[in-house]
Design an enzyme around this catalytic site. Structure first.
Site, short mmCIF file in Angstrom:
data_model
loop_
_atom_site.label_atom_id
_atom_site.label_comp_id
_atom_site.label_asym_id
_atom_site.label_seq_id
_atom_site.Cartn_x
_atom_site.Cartn_y
_atom_site.Cartn_z
N ILE A 190 4.66 -6.45 4.50
CA ILE A 190 5.51 -5.27 4.37
C ILE A 190 4.84 -4.20 3.51
O ILE A 190 4.52 -4.43 2.34
CB ILE A 190 6.88 -5.63 3.79
CG1 ILE A 190 7.50 -6.80 4.56
CG2 ILE A 190 7.80 -4.40 3.82
CD1 ILE A 190 7.63 -6.57 6.06
N LYS A 191 4.66 -3.03 4.11
CA LYS A 191 4.07 -1.90 3.37
C LYS A 191 5.16 -1.18 2.58
O LYS A 191 6.19 -0.78 3.13
CB LYS A 191 3.39 -0.93 4.33
CG LYS A 191 2.13 -1.50 4.97
CD LYS A 191 1.43 -0.49 5.86
CE LYS A 191 0.54 0.42 5.06
NZ LYS A 191 -0.30 1.28 5.94
N ILE A 192 4.90 -1.04 1.30
CA ILE A 192 5.84 -0.44 0.35
C ILE A 192 5.14 0.71 -0.35
O ILE A 192 3.98 0.58 -0.76
CB ILE A 192 6.28 -1.48 -0.71
CG1 ILE A 192 6.89 -2.72 -0.05
CG2 ILE A 192 7.23 -0.87 -1.71
CD1 ILE A 192 8.28 -2.55 0.46
#
Length: 226
Positions: free
Chosen positions: A93-95
């Protein structure tokens, strides 16, 4: 050193995996838009591609998928991250690298959901990402260089800090735009490069290769018996 592809287009992914031996994929909302598909359709198509190529598995072939960039509360970020992560075990997951994003990344990692903290533009941002134990950090190169900043010093400092402190977070040199940048971050000791397909192909071209090939072609044609 690992090489990832910046894309959400299945044809590009398939081509790069077959011919360039890519080790993973990074996507963002722009890549999803360029795929011409709605978000959920695009990422499920990537999952289907992973299954088809026997790459399904948490540690086999990481695919970074970004949450809705409008989310500005860590609890909302985490809620969406859990939904995306549940679709495919390969998904990371890119945050975004801001206050709420780093809160979300820390807590998600504690839950066992891998994160890639993105839009990192300074060593001080990257330090905190390493401290919270995110799986990946994505310092951007191309955008900084476009604005005239010294990306060589930026990346050298970041890599040296990570080595000195022993952070386990892997460094993805992101937004790589050319072969020069690829060579520099490889020399520095970055863990991963991610770039678009055209960047990989451009890095394989050189005018002297073309010149030399023409010389050899002419010699071949003038050799008796050929």
């Amino acid at each position: 050193m690992k090489y990832y592809l910046d894309s959400a287009k299945i044809n590009e992914i398939d081509y790069a995996y077959k011919y360039y031996k890519i080790d993973g994929i990074t996507t963002n909302p722009r890549h999803i838009q360029n795929s011409g598909k709605p978000f959920l359709v695009a990422i499920n198509d990537i999952k289907d591609w992973l299954i088809k190529n026997d790459l399904l598995g948490k540690d086999k072939f990481p695919v970074s998928v970004e949450i809705n960039p409008h989310l500005d509360n860590h609890e909302d970020m985490m809620k969406e991250a859990r939904k995306i992560a549940s679709i495919c075990e390969n998904f990371v997951i890119k945050i975004p690298c801001n206050v709420e994003g780093c809160k979300a990344a820390k807590l998600l990692e504690e839950e066992g959901i891998r994160t890639n903290v993105t839009l990192v533009f300074s060593p001080s941002q990257a330090i905190q990402v390493g401290r919270i134990g995110a799986r990946f950090v994505s310092p951007f190169i191309g955008w900084k260089e476009n604005s005239g900043e010294d990306t060589y010093q930026y990346m050298s400092t970041l890599v040296n800090i990570y080595k000195e402190k022993g952070y386990k977070t892997e460094i993805i040199a992101a937004a790589v735009r050319n072969g020069k940048q690829m060579a520099e971050v490889t020399e520095m000791g970055c863990d991963i490069i991610t770039a678009g397909l055209q960047v990989y192909e451009d890095a394989l071209t050189h005018p002297f290769t073309d010149y030399g090939l023409k010389v050899f072609q002419d010699a071949w044609d003038k050799t008796e018996g050929n």
